[in-house]
Each structure stands twice: as structure tokens, then as C-alpha cells.
Design a protein around this motif. Structure first.
Motif, PDB file in Angstrom:
ATOM      1  N   MET A  49       0.641  -1.011  -0.156  1.00 52.40           N
ATOM      2  CA  MET A  49      -0.016  -0.044  -0.038  1.00 52.40           C
ATOM      3  C   MET A  49       0.903   1.274  -0.106  1.00 52.40           C
ATOM      4  SD  MET A  49      -2.947  -1.013   2.863  1.00 52.40           S
ATOM      5  CE  MET A  49      -4.505  -0.817   2.621  1.00 52.40           C
ATOM      6  N   ALA A  50       1.988   1.119   0.734  1.00 51.29           N
ATOM      7  CA  ALA A  50       2.726   2.302   0.843  1.00 51.29           C
ATOM      8  C   ALA A  50       3.514   2.753  -0.508  1.00 51.29           C
ATOM      9  CB  ALA A  50       3.960   2.316   1.901  1.00 51.29           C
ATOM     10  N   LEU A  51       3.783   1.625  -1.140  1.00 48.07           N
ATOM     11  CA  LEU A  51       4.652   1.863  -2.389  1.00 48.07           C
ATOM     12  C   LEU A  51       3.469   2.428  -3.185  1.00 48.07           C
ATOM     13  CD1 LEU A  51       6.741   1.188  -4.399  1.00 48.07           C
ATOM     14  CD2 LEU A  51       5.657  -0.801  -4.898  1.00 48.07           C
ATOM     15  N   GLU A  52       2.250   1.900  -3.449  1.00 43.88           N
ATOM     16  CA  GLU A  52       1.266   2.262  -4.510  1.00 43.88           C
ATOM     17  C   GLU A  52       0.708   3.960  -4.139  1.00 43.88           C
ATOM     18  OE1 GLU A  52      -1.521  -0.332  -6.011  1.00 43.88           O
ATOM     19  OE2 GLU A  52      -0.415  -1.977  -5.996  1.00 43.88           O
ATOM     20  N   LEU A  53       0.602   4.075  -2.821  1.00 39.30           N
ATOM     21  CA  LEU A  53       0.143   5.452  -2.513  1.00 39.30           C
ATOM     22  C   LEU A  53       1.293   6.377  -2.329  1.00 39.30           C
ATOM     23  CD1 LEU A  53      -2.548   4.187   0.138  1.00 39.30           C
ATOM     24  CD2 LEU A  53      -2.642   4.999  -2.184  1.00 39.30           C
ATOM     25  N   GLY A  54       2.298   6.132  -2.601  1.00 38.07           N
ATOM     26  CA  GLY A  54       3.331   7.052  -2.717  1.00 38.07           C
ATOM     27  C   GLY A  54       3.164   8.518  -3.678  1.00 38.07           C
ATOM     28  N   PRO A  55       2.657   8.231  -4.778  1.00 38.77           N
ATOM     29  CA  PRO A  55       2.386   9.299  -5.779  1.00 38.77           C
ATOM     30  C   PRO A  55       1.236  10.371  -5.027  1.00 38.77           C
ATOM     31  CG  PRO A  55       2.617   7.416  -6.930  1.00 38.77           C
ATOM     32  CD  PRO A  55       2.570   6.734  -5.483  1.00 38.77           C
ATOM     33  N   ARG A  56       0.546   9.881  -4.186  1.00 43.81           N
ATOM     34  CA  ARG A  56      -0.612  10.655  -3.423  1.00 43.81           C
ATOM     35  C   ARG A  56       0.167  11.198  -2.020  1.00 43.81           C
ATOM     36  NH1 ARG A  56      -6.417   8.567  -3.050  1.00 43.81           N
ATOM     37  NH2 ARG A  56      -6.473  10.671  -2.083  1.00 43.81           N
ATOM     38  N   ARG A  57       1.446  10.946  -1.821  1.00 39.17           N
ATOM     39  CA  ARG A  57       2.130  11.312  -0.430  1.00 39.17           C
ATOM     40  C   ARG A  57       1.256  10.890   0.891  1.00 39.17           C
ATOM     41  NH1 ARG A  57       1.263  16.249   0.297  1.00 39.17           N
ATOM     42  NH2 ARG A  57      -0.345  16.578  -1.759  1.00 39.17           N
ATOM     43  N   ILE A  58       0.562   9.703   0.590  1.00 39.42           N
ATOM     44  CA  ILE A  58      -0.074   8.944   1.726  1.00 39.42           C
ATOM     45  C   ILE A  58       0.898   7.899   2.250  1.00 39.42           C
ATOM     46  CG2 ILE A  58      -1.992   7.689   2.357  1.00 39.42           C
ATOM     47  CD1 ILE A  58      -3.459   8.717   0.049  1.00 39.42           C
ATOM     48  N   THR A  59       1.325   8.369   3.518  1.00 41.47           N
ATOM     49  CA  THR A  59       2.110   7.106   4.048  1.00 41.47           C
ATOM     50  C   THR A  59       1.039   5.835   4.825  1.00 41.47           C
ATOM     51  OG1 THR A  59       2.237   8.199   6.485  1.00 41.47           O
ATOM     52  CG2 THR A  59       3.810   8.932   4.717  1.00 41.47           C
ATOM     53  N   VAL A  60       1.967   4.894   4.744  1.00 42.59           N
ATOM     54  CA  VAL A  60       1.070   3.675   5.242  1.00 42.59           C
ATOM     55  C   VAL A  60       2.181   2.668   6.312  1.00 42.59           C
ATOM     56  CG1 VAL A  60      -0.039   1.635   4.974  1.00 42.59           C
ATOM     57  CG2 VAL A  60      -0.319   3.312   2.943  1.00 42.59           C
ATOM     58  N   ASN A  61       1.714   2.944   7.619  1.00 46.22           N
ATOM     59  CA  ASN A  61       2.694   2.172   8.597  1.00 46.22           C
ATOM     60  C   ASN A  61       1.987   1.149   9.410  1.00 46.22           C
ATOM     61  OD1 ASN A  61       5.513   3.512   8.248  1.00 46.22           O
ATOM     62  ND2 ASN A  61       3.837   5.469   8.856  1.00 46.22           N
ATOM     63  N   VAL A  62       2.500   0.300  10.171  1.00 44.21           N
ATOM     64  CA  VAL A  62       1.903  -0.781  10.926  1.00 44.21           C
ATOM     65  C   VAL A  62       2.333  -0.629  12.410  1.00 44.21           C
ATOM     66  CG1 VAL A  62       2.124  -3.167  11.515  1.00 44.21           C
ATOM     67  CG2 VAL A  62       1.920  -2.538   9.020  1.00 44.21           C
ATOM     68  N   VAL A  63       1.571  -0.678  13.235  1.00 45.89           N
ATOM     69  CA  VAL A  63       1.742  -0.833  14.545  1.00 45.89           C
ATOM     70  C   VAL A  63       1.077  -1.954  14.967  1.00 45.89           C
ATOM     71  CG1 VAL A  63       0.897  -0.004  16.806  1.00 45.89           C
ATOM     72  CG2 VAL A  63       1.290   1.754  15.049  1.00 45.89           C
ATOM     73  N   ALA A  64       2.159  -2.789  15.793  1.00 48.26           N
ATOM     74  CA  ALA A  64       2.005  -4.025  16.264  1.00 48.26           C
ATOM     75  C   ALA A  64       2.269  -4.218  17.676  1.00 48.26           C
ATOM     76  CB  ALA A  64       3.113  -5.029  15.606  1.00 48.26           C
ATOM     77  N   PRO A  65       0.733  -4.051  18.329  1.00 44.78           N
ATOM     78  CA  PRO A  65       0.916  -4.223  20.015  1.00 44.78           C
ATOM     79  C   PRO A  65       1.138  -5.561  20.324  1.00 44.78           C
ATOM     80  CG  PRO A  65      -1.153  -3.167  18.988  1.00 44.78           C
ATOM     81  CD  PRO A  65      -0.577  -3.802  17.767  1.00 44.78           C
ATOM     82  N   GLY A  66       1.842  -5.620  21.517  1.00 47.34           N
ATOM     83  CA  GLY A  66       2.002  -6.960  22.119  1.00 47.34           C
ATOM     84  C   GLY A  66       0.613  -7.314  22.914  1.00 47.34           C
ATOM     85  N   ALA A  67       0.669  -8.119  24.038  1.00 44.43           N
ATOM     86  CA  ALA A  67      -0.514  -8.753  24.660  1.00 44.43           C
ATOM     87  C   ALA A  67      -1.010  -7.431  25.475  1.00 44.43           C
ATOM     88  CB  ALA A  67      -0.057  -9.602  25.466  1.00 44.43           C
ATOM     89  N   ILE A  68      -2.308  -7.061  25.216  1.00 41.98           N
ATOM     90  CA  ILE A  68      -2.954  -5.764  25.792  1.00 41.98           C
ATOM     91  C   ILE A  68      -4.055  -6.261  26.729  1.00 41.98           C
ATOM     92  CG2 ILE A  68      -4.010  -3.607  25.383  1.00 41.98           C
ATOM     93  CD1 ILE A  68      -1.121  -3.502  24.413  1.00 41.98           C
ATOM     94  N   ALA A  69      -3.990  -5.640  27.835  1.00 40.49           N
ATOM     95  CA  ALA A  69      -5.303  -5.909  28.896  1.00 40.49           C
ATOM     96  C   ALA A  69      -6.567  -5.365  28.321  1.00 40.49           C
ATOM     97  CB  ALA A  69      -4.807  -5.558  30.254  1.00 40.49           C
ATOM     98  N   THR A  70      -7.235  -5.907  27.669  1.00 38.33           N
ATOM     99  CA  THR A  70      -8.760  -5.472  27.167  1.00 38.33           C
ATOM    100  C   THR A  70      -9.616  -6.780  27.154  1.00 38.33           C
ATOM    101  OG1 THR A  70      -8.166  -6.058  24.902  1.00 38.33           O
ATOM    102  CG2 THR A  70      -7.549  -3.967  25.692  1.00 38.33           C
ATOM    103  N   ASP A  71     -10.630  -6.444  26.674  1.00 38.33           N
ATOM    104  CA  ASP A  71     -11.791  -7.803  26.591  1.00 38.33           C
ATOM    105  C   ASP A  71     -11.330  -8.630  25.250  1.00 38.33           C
ATOM    106  OD1 ASP A  71     -12.769  -5.987  24.562  1.00 38.33           O
ATOM    107  OD2 ASP A  71     -14.489  -5.815  25.416  1.00 38.33           O
ATOM    108  N   PHE A  72     -10.421  -8.106  24.656  1.00 38.87           N
ATOM    109  CA  PHE A  72     -10.202  -8.791  23.197  1.00 38.87           C
ATOM    110  C   PHE A  72      -9.665 -10.391  23.776  1.00 38.87           C
ATOM    111  CE2 PHE A  72      -7.126  -9.807  19.571  1.00 38.87           C
ATOM    112  CZ  PHE A  72      -8.047  -9.833  18.622  1.00 38.87           C
ATOM    113  N   SER A  73     -10.080 -11.346  22.794  1.00 37.74           N
ATOM    114  CA  SER A  73      -9.669 -12.854  23.104  1.00 37.74           C
ATOM    115  C   SER A  73     -10.422 -13.176  24.295  1.00 37.74           C
ATOM    116  CB  SER A  73      -8.113 -13.028  23.001  1.00 37.74           C
ATOM    117  OG  SER A  73      -8.249 -14.525  22.712  1.00 37.74           O
ATOM    118  N   GLY A  74     -11.593 -12.843  24.622  1.00 41.09           N
ATOM    119  CA  GLY A  74     -12.189 -13.203  25.836  1.00 41.09           C
ATOM    120  C   GLY A  74     -11.580 -12.589  27.095  1.00 41.09           C
ATOM    121  N   GLY A  75     -10.944 -11.535  26.804  1.00 41.59           N
ATOM    122  CA  GLY A  75     -10.201 -10.806  28.051  1.00 41.59           C
ATOM    123  C   GLY A  75      -9.190 -11.644  28.700  1.00 41.59           C
TER     124      GLY A  75
END
Length: 252
Positions: free
Chosen positions: A171-197
Motif C-alpha cells: 500500500m505504501a508503495l502504491e500510495l506514494g504518488p499521493r504522499r499518503i504514508t502507510v505504517n503498521v503498529v503491532a501491539p503486544g499482549a494488551i489487557a482488554t476484553d479482546f480474546s475473551g479478556g
């Protein structure tokens, strides 16, 4: 960030998504966010954004149903008009589901569902929204530390998040001409209700994660939301096609 900016955040009614929405609101960014079914929780987030002085708009969306994306784009146009705009600036593909399957137990239906939400959903929702996005905008896709490290019972979830990371680079490569950046944020294990909490509510799991994390605890939504809100700012305009893990140093 100027208060003229508008962000779309999927899965913004709870967990990490909620924290992203509220951190954007604190920075004066007006959020349009999605929720799957719980309108009550979505309304609470709208109210909290209003307390921060920002109008937020909550829209229902099942990110696993690509057939709904045309209609959603139409609702986004209406929401933008409510905010006095016709385009938006930031997209955070955050909504997700969990899977605890292993190689012996995972089913084709479960894998299809993960693909629909995490990969196909990210790809085609972004495609549908790009005509409404300003040039020079920002996209952040959410991955997971499990794309880097292998853990039991994550045979579907981890690899599909790794695919999201590859997708983001394309996506970052294809959207470069529009100056739109694409990055990934990868969280570790987070204390939420995700995956049944499980990380939040299971003391054994919580302890095990903390013991394998350099900073000695599990993550909280408040550890992730500010990072994503900051990554959308102009200060990070030259950061592109990167994976940023927000895990406190898990399994380094």
C-alpha cells in the motif's frame, strides 16, 4: 495536529480502538469511528470525545463483510458533511477478531473469517475510502507482536497479521504518488476484553506475559493509543512502510 483534521478508526468503541479515538480527540482531530454491534459503548465514546471539545461520529460496520463497504462509504460521506468536510485525512484499520485455534483444530470457516476481517477487510475498506481521503494523508494498519513471535494456539491469527504487514508495504508503495504514508503498529499482549479478556482477566496468562516482557508488565490500551495518534501527526511524515511494535519489549 489541526482541528480541521478528520480520522476514520475502525473498531473504535472499545479496547485499543477506543483509546485511539480519544487520543485523537485530545489532539483536536475529529474522529469517525466504527462499532460492530454495541451502540451503547459507541455512544459513551462520542460523549467522551465531546468532553474533549471534539465532535465524533459513530457508524456501524462489520469489517468482515466487504459487501457492506459501498454503503459504508456513503455513510462516511454523510458524516463528513456533518463535520463540514468532504474528505478525511487519517485511516486507522484497527477492528479485529481473535482466534485461539492450533494446527489440529483450526477450521476452514475460522480461517476464512480471520481473512475476511483482518486482510480482505483492510484491503477493500481502504480501497473504498481512498477516493474520500486527502492527498498527504496517513494510514495505520494494526498488526500484532504475534506476527513476529510464534505462540501456541495462534496458527491463524499470527500469520494473517504477518500478511497485513506485507500488504501495508505494498500500500505504501502504491500510495506514494499521493504522499499518503502507510505504517503498521503491532501491539503486544494488551489487557482488554479482546480474546475473551484472557490477558486482562487470567492471572496466569497475565503473569506469563509480564515475565517475558522487558518492562515487566502487560500492555494497556493507554500504551498504544497515544503512539498511533502521534504517528498520524505531521512530525512523522517521513516515516513510511514501517512496522512499529508497541509491546514493552516482549520476547526480544
Amino acid at each position: 495536529m489541526s482541528n480541521s483534521k478528520i480520522a476514520i478508526v475502525t473498531g473504535g468503541s472499545r479496547g485499543i480502538g477506543r483509546d485511539i479515538v480519544l487520543n485523537l480527540a485530545k489532539r483536536g482531530v475529529r474522529p469517525i469511528f466504527t462499532y460492530n454491534a454495541n451502540r451503547t459503548e459507541a455512544d459513551k465514546v462520542v460523549a467522551l470525545a465531546a468532553e474533549a471539545g471534539v465532535k465524533a461520529v459513530a457508524l456501524p460496520l462489520d469489517v468482515g463483510d466487504a459487501r457492506a463497504f459501498d454503503g459504508f462509504a456513503d455513510r462516511v460521506r454523510v458524516a463528513l458533511a456533518e463535520l463540514g468536510a468532504d474528505r478525511f485525512d487519517y485511516l486507522v484499520n484497527n477492528a479485529g477478531t481473535s482466534s485461539g485455534a492450533n494446527l489440529e483444530t483450526i477450521t476452514e470457516a475460522e480461517m476464512d473469517a480471520l481473512y475476511d476481517v483482518h486482510f480482505k477487510g483492510v484491503l477493500f475498506l481502504t480501497q473504498k475510502l481512498l477516493p474520500l481521503m486527502n492527498d498527504g494523508g496517513r494510514i495505520v494498519n494494526i498488526s500484532s507482536a504475534l506476527a513476529r513471535i510464534a505462540m501456541p494456539n495462534r496458527i491463524g491469527y499470527g500469520p494473517i497479521k504477518a500478511a497485513v504487514e506485507a500488504l501495508s508495504r505494498y500500500m505504501a508503495l502504491e500510495l506514494g504518488p499521493r504522499r499518503i504514508t502507510v505504517n503498521v503498529v503491532a501491539p503486544g499482549a494488551i489487557a482488554t476484553d479482546f480474546s475473551g479478556g484472557i490477558v486482562r482477566d487470567n492471572p496466569d496468562v497475565n503473569k506469563a506475559v509480564a515475565e517475558h516482557t522487558a518492562l515487566g508488565r502487560v500492555g494497556l490500551p493507554g500504551d498504544v493509543g497515544p503512539v498511533i495518534a502521534s504517528l498520524l501527526a505531521d512530525d512523522f511524515g517521513w516515516v513510511n512502510a514501517q512496522r512499529i511494535e508497541v509491546s514493552g519489549g516482549v520476547h526480544i
